[in-house]
Design an enzyme around this catalytic site. Structure first.
Site, PDB file in Angstrom:
ATOM      1  N   GLU A 179      44.214  63.009  34.886  1.00  0.00           N
ATOM      2  CA  GLU A 179      44.249  64.001  33.792  1.00  0.00           C
ATOM      3  C   GLU A 179      43.239  63.652  32.701  1.00  0.00           C
ATOM      4  O   GLU A 179      43.628  63.284  31.591  1.00  0.00           O
ATOM      5  CB  GLU A 179      45.649  64.005  33.172  1.00  0.00           C
ATOM      6  CG  GLU A 179      46.761  64.289  34.137  1.00  0.00           C
ATOM      7  CD  GLU A 179      48.136  63.984  33.547  1.00  0.00           C
ATOM      8  OE1 GLU A 179      48.230  63.274  32.536  1.00  0.00           O
ATOM      9  OE2 GLU A 179      49.117  64.471  34.115  1.00  0.00           O
ATOM     10  N   PRO A 180      41.958  63.738  32.980  1.00  0.00           N
ATOM     11  CA  PRO A 180      40.984  63.392  31.943  1.00  0.00           C
ATOM     12  C   PRO A 180      40.881  64.482  30.888  1.00  0.00           C
ATOM     13  O   PRO A 180      40.915  65.672  31.210  1.00  0.00           O
ATOM     14  CB  PRO A 180      39.669  63.302  32.719  1.00  0.00           C
ATOM     15  CG  PRO A 180      39.859  64.248  33.865  1.00  0.00           C
ATOM     16  CD  PRO A 180      41.319  64.211  34.217  1.00  0.00           C
ATOM     17  N   GLY A 181      40.797  64.082  29.631  1.00  0.00           N
ATOM     18  CA  GLY A 181      40.569  65.038  28.559  1.00  0.00           C
ATOM     19  C   GLY A 181      39.226  64.729  27.931  1.00  0.00           C
ATOM     20  O   GLY A 181      38.214  65.383  28.181  1.00  0.00           O
ATOM     21  N   ARG A 182      39.230  63.641  27.152  1.00  0.00           N
ATOM     22  CA  ARG A 182      38.041  63.222  26.422  1.00  0.00           C
ATOM     23  C   ARG A 182      36.776  63.171  27.286  1.00  0.00           C
ATOM     24  O   ARG A 182      35.710  63.602  26.866  1.00  0.00           O
ATOM     25  CB  ARG A 182      38.304  61.815  25.865  1.00  0.00           C
ATOM     26  CG  ARG A 182      37.191  61.230  25.056  1.00  0.00           C
ATOM     27  CD  ARG A 182      37.498  59.778  24.727  1.00  0.00           C
ATOM     28  NE  ARG A 182      38.849  59.541  24.321  1.00  0.00           N
ATOM     29  CZ  ARG A 182      39.281  59.621  23.056  1.00  0.00           C
ATOM     30  NH1 ARG A 182      38.442  59.911  22.096  1.00  0.00           N
ATOM     31  NH2 ARG A 182      40.544  59.399  22.783  1.00  0.00           N
ATOM     32  N   ARG A 235      39.480  62.360  13.259  1.00  0.00           N
ATOM     33  CA  ARG A 235      39.471  61.053  13.941  1.00  0.00           C
ATOM     34  C   ARG A 235      39.033  59.881  13.039  1.00  0.00           C
ATOM     35  O   ARG A 235      39.678  58.822  13.059  1.00  0.00           O
ATOM     36  CB  ARG A 235      38.628  61.112  15.213  1.00  0.00           C
ATOM     37  CG  ARG A 235      39.119  62.187  16.200  1.00  0.00           C
ATOM     38  CD  ARG A 235      38.437  62.103  17.558  1.00  0.00           C
ATOM     39  NE  ARG A 235      38.914  60.973  18.310  1.00  0.00           N
ATOM     40  CZ  ARG A 235      38.253  59.856  18.458  1.00  0.00           C
ATOM     41  NH1 ARG A 235      37.060  59.707  17.928  1.00  0.00           N
ATOM     42  NH2 ARG A 235      38.767  58.862  19.143  1.00  0.00           N
ATOM     43  N   TYR A 289      42.104  57.353  12.753  1.00  0.00           N
ATOM     44  CA  TYR A 289      42.005  56.167  13.632  1.00  0.00           C
ATOM     45  C   TYR A 289      40.884  55.216  13.213  1.00  0.00           C
ATOM     46  O   TYR A 289      40.588  54.280  13.948  1.00  0.00           O
ATOM     47  CB  TYR A 289      41.694  56.578  15.071  1.00  0.00           C
ATOM     48  CG  TYR A 289      42.550  57.673  15.648  1.00  0.00           C
ATOM     49  CD1 TYR A 289      43.927  57.516  15.810  1.00  0.00           C
ATOM     50  CD2 TYR A 289      41.957  58.864  16.076  1.00  0.00           C
ATOM     51  CE1 TYR A 289      44.684  58.527  16.379  1.00  0.00           C
ATOM     52  CE2 TYR A 289      42.716  59.870  16.647  1.00  0.00           C
ATOM     53  CZ  TYR A 289      44.080  59.699  16.794  1.00  0.00           C
ATOM     54  OH  TYR A 289      44.820  60.700  17.358  1.00  0.00           O
ATOM     55  N   CYS A 308      40.267  66.660  -0.743  1.00  0.00           N
ATOM     56  CA  CYS A 308      40.673  65.976  -1.966  1.00  0.00           C
ATOM     57  C   CYS A 308      41.437  64.690  -1.687  1.00  0.00           C
ATOM     58  O   CYS A 308      42.593  64.547  -2.106  1.00  0.00           O
ATOM     59  CB  CYS A 308      41.526  66.940  -2.770  1.00  0.00           C
ATOM     60  SG  CYS A 308      41.102  66.864  -4.481  1.00  0.00           S
ATOM     61  N   GLU A 309      40.845  63.788  -0.928  1.00  0.00           N
ATOM     62  CA  GLU A 309      41.442  62.478  -0.661  1.00  0.00           C
ATOM     63  C   GLU A 309      40.321  61.460  -0.470  1.00  0.00           C
ATOM     64  O   GLU A 309      39.298  61.778   0.146  1.00  0.00           O
ATOM     65  CB  GLU A 309      42.304  62.505   0.622  1.00  0.00           C
ATOM     66  CG  GLU A 309      43.535  63.366   0.495  1.00  0.00           C
ATOM     67  CD  GLU A 309      44.596  63.056   1.540  1.00  0.00           C
ATOM     68  OE1 GLU A 309      44.652  61.911   2.031  1.00  0.00           O
ATOM     69  OE2 GLU A 309      45.356  63.982   1.854  1.00  0.00           O
ATOM     70  N   TYR A 365      39.255  66.205  20.793  1.00  0.00           N
ATOM     71  CA  TYR A 365      40.152  65.916  19.674  1.00  0.00           C
ATOM     72  C   TYR A 365      39.468  66.170  18.329  1.00  0.00           C
ATOM     73  O   TYR A 365      39.688  65.460  17.353  1.00  0.00           O
ATOM     74  CB  TYR A 365      40.689  64.475  19.774  1.00  0.00           C
ATOM     75  CG  TYR A 365      41.328  64.205  21.122  1.00  0.00           C
ATOM     76  CD1 TYR A 365      42.539  64.799  21.461  1.00  0.00           C
ATOM     77  CD2 TYR A 365      40.703  63.399  22.073  1.00  0.00           C
ATOM     78  CE1 TYR A 365      43.111  64.592  22.708  1.00  0.00           C
ATOM     79  CE2 TYR A 365      41.275  63.182  23.328  1.00  0.00           C
ATOM     80  CZ  TYR A 365      42.484  63.787  23.628  1.00  0.00           C
ATOM     81  OH  TYR A 365      43.049  63.588  24.862  1.00  0.00           O
TER      82      TYR A 365
HETATM   83  N1  LLP Z   1      47.543  62.860  30.016  1.00  0.00           N
HETATM   84  C1  LLP Z   1      48.472  62.645  29.074  1.00  0.00           C
HETATM   85  C2  LLP Z   1      49.884  62.647  29.451  1.00  0.00           C
HETATM   86  C3  LLP Z   1      48.091  62.394  27.754  1.00  0.00           C
HETATM   87  O1  LLP Z   1      49.009  62.174  26.819  1.00  0.00           O
HETATM   88  C4  LLP Z   1      46.711  62.404  27.410  1.00  0.00           C
HETATM   89  C5  LLP Z   1      46.281  62.149  26.040  1.00  0.00           C
HETATM   90  C6  LLP Z   1      45.769  62.661  28.433  1.00  0.00           C
HETATM   91  C7  LLP Z   1      46.227  62.877  29.720  1.00  0.00           C
HETATM   92  C8  LLP Z   1      44.298  62.716  28.180  1.00  0.00           C
HETATM   93  O2  LLP Z   1      43.795  61.529  27.693  1.00  0.00           O
HETATM   94  P1  LLP Z   1      42.212  61.328  27.569  1.00  0.00           P
HETATM   95  O3  LLP Z   1      41.623  61.403  28.945  1.00  0.00           O
HETATM   96  O4  LLP Z   1      41.679  62.397  26.702  1.00  0.00           O
HETATM   97  O5  LLP Z   1      42.072  59.990  26.960  1.00  0.00           O
HETATM   98  N2  LLP Z   1      43.834  62.230  19.479  1.00  0.00           N
HETATM   99  C9  LLP Z   1      43.423  60.993  20.100  1.00  0.00           C
HETATM  100  C10 LLP Z   1      43.692  60.979  21.582  1.00  0.00           C
HETATM  101  C11 LLP Z   1      45.131  61.249  21.938  1.00  0.00           C
HETATM  102  C12 LLP Z   1      45.377  61.337  23.409  1.00  0.00           C
HETATM  103  C13 LLP Z   1      46.766  61.760  23.694  1.00  0.00           C
HETATM  104  N3  LLP Z   1      47.061  61.892  25.079  1.00  0.00           N
HETATM  105  C14 LLP Z   1      41.967  60.729  19.769  1.00  0.00           C
HETATM  106  O6  LLP Z   1      41.354  61.524  19.057  1.00  0.00           O
HETATM  107  O7  LLP Z   1      41.419  59.709  20.177  1.00  0.00           O
END
Ligand code: LLP
Length: 397
Positions: free
Chosen positions: A262-265, A301, A305, A331-332, A360
């Site tokens: 499940e890649p997002g980033r 971000r 973080y 304003c922070e 993100y």
């Molecule tokens: N699968 C599940 C169940 C997840 O909770 C997540 C991310 C992903 C897949 C995708 O992860 P990735 O491949 O994108 O790393 N807001 C944070 C990242 C939070 C990720 C939450 N879960 C940031 O900006 O770094």
């Protein structure tokens, strides 16, 4: 003229003229190239894009057309994915702390649901939501760029602990359920091949303790470099090693077993940037503050973080350099995109590109301070600019 994130600077200048700033600009070619890379190096794996990274409908369609599925963590994300044309067989869902109604609604979409707790498993059985279930596990292994995004290990709220597996098996038996899937997600932005392989290996070992597993999901987390000194994952090596693990598992337990990630980033981070304008310059004892017309309401971000995002001056590629701190208009005091960076000395009116903001970025934006959300623009394959802005409230539930 040079380019930033694969987009020509003159195209960025046009985007700013046409749509104003702040504006998110995405590079279609880059998104597609990232999808293709994964498919090339992990041929045995089915990918589900984590919608939370960037839920823009046009980007969802681009990713779907690459033959990738979608992973949601809320009803809203599933709705967004379905409206972008993802079919139910290509959807998966994981969420902690759901209401019973939300769980039932997620199941009703036809998505593959990975249950996050014994409570969810019990509710599934009680409401007769199906005869086969998949469990999200916390195997004690976590990784990630910040403690907030480490989702495996003792401090994580996610998943069913290995010590609870006997109880999960008991609940499954009580309701006549078959546990056919296991999933994990150890955290986000892992750049260390070893931890990804270790977690995958342990998941396969755990999977062997269930009879009749047909689906194994390694989760997301594949990282990309943000800082100049970081190096990207070696996909050739990682892909080969995953392939070996998978082939070995299939040899022992059957060729029918499906594998997913499940890649997002990884798919969108480097394909997007936030384009902002310099509105003020202030010299203090410690800093040269370069003020811009956006803030952590649009890209959270760095504030949340302490994340590093490269910043480039789009219009100034020569001249004197200075150490500057790029601050937003919220304003922070924590509203700083980048501290003490060396760059061509910006002047009021200059355009700055805050890069690696495709993941993100917009999804975590808010209307804090009652400022509107930025527009979103796509640089298409034909190098044209397309307004792909959307209102997330259309999908939010
Ligand atoms: N699968 C599940 C169940 C997840 O909770 C997540 C991310 C992903 C897949 C995708 O992860 P990735 O491949 O994108 O790393 N807001 C944070 C990242 C939070 C990720 C939450 N879960 C940031 O900006 O770094």
């Amino acid at each position: 003229m040079s380019s930033i994130s694969g987009i020509q600077c003159k195209t960025l200048v046009q985007a700013a003229r046409k749509f104003g700033t702040p504006v998110y600009v995405y590079n279609q070619d880059r998104v597609e190239a990232q999808c293709k890379k994964l498919q090339k190096h992990f041929p045995e794996i089915t990918f589900h894009y984590a919608v939370k990274a960037n839920a823009n409908p046009e980007l969802l369609r681009i990713i779907r057309k690459q033959g990738i599925g979608a992973e949601g963590v809320s009803g809203g994300e599933l709705v967004a994915a379905m409206s972008a044309g993802f079919k139910k067989k290509d959807l998966s869902f994981t969420c902690s702390n759901l209401t019973e109604e939300e769980l039932a609604a997620a199941v009703a979409t036809g998505a593959r649901v990975h249950l996050d707790s014994l409570t969810q498993l019990e509710q599934w059985g009680r409401h007769k939501l199906g005869s086969q279930v998949s469990l999200r596990l916390n195997q004690g292994i976590g990784a990630g760029h910040h403690k907030h995004v480490i989702t495996g290990g003792p401090d994580s709220k996610f998943g069913i602990s290995l010590s609870d597996i006997p109880e999960a098996k008991r609940i499954a038996k009580q309701y006549g359920l078959e546990i056919t899937g296991v999933q994990q997600h150890i955290g986000s932005n892992a750049l260390d091949e070893a931890v990804l392989l270790k977690a995958a290996g342990v998941l396969l070992k755990t999977a062997e303790t269930f009879e009749g597993i047909t689906h194994i999901d390694f989760g997301g987390g594949l990282g990309v470099p943000y800082k100049p000194q970081e190096t990207e994952l070696n996909l050739v090596s990682l892909g080969k090693k995953f392939s070996m693990l998978i082939k070995d598992f299939r040899k022992k337990h059957g060729a029918h077993i499906e594998f997913a990630m499940e890649p997002g980033r990884f798919l969108v981070a480097q394909a997007g940037l936030l384009l902002v304008s310099v509105t003020d310059i202030k010299h203090t004892e410690k800093h040269c503050f370069v003020g811009v017309n956006s803030g952590f309401n649009h890209l959270l971000r760095p504030a949340l973080y302490d994340s590093y995002h490269p910043v480039e001056n789009v219009v100034r590629t020569r001249g004197k350099k200075a150490h500057v701190t790029i601050a937003g208009n919220v304003c922070e005091s924590g509203d700083v995109f980048a501290a003490q960076r060396t760059m061509y000395t910006p002047e009021i009116g200059d355009l700055l590109a805050i890069t690696h903001a495709g993941a993100y970025g917009f999804t975590m934006a808010s209307m804090y301070n009652l400022r509107v959300l930025p527009k979103e623009v796509l640089v298409t394959k034909a190098n044209t600019l397309k307004d792909i802005s959307f209102d997330p409230r259309e999908f939010a539930r």
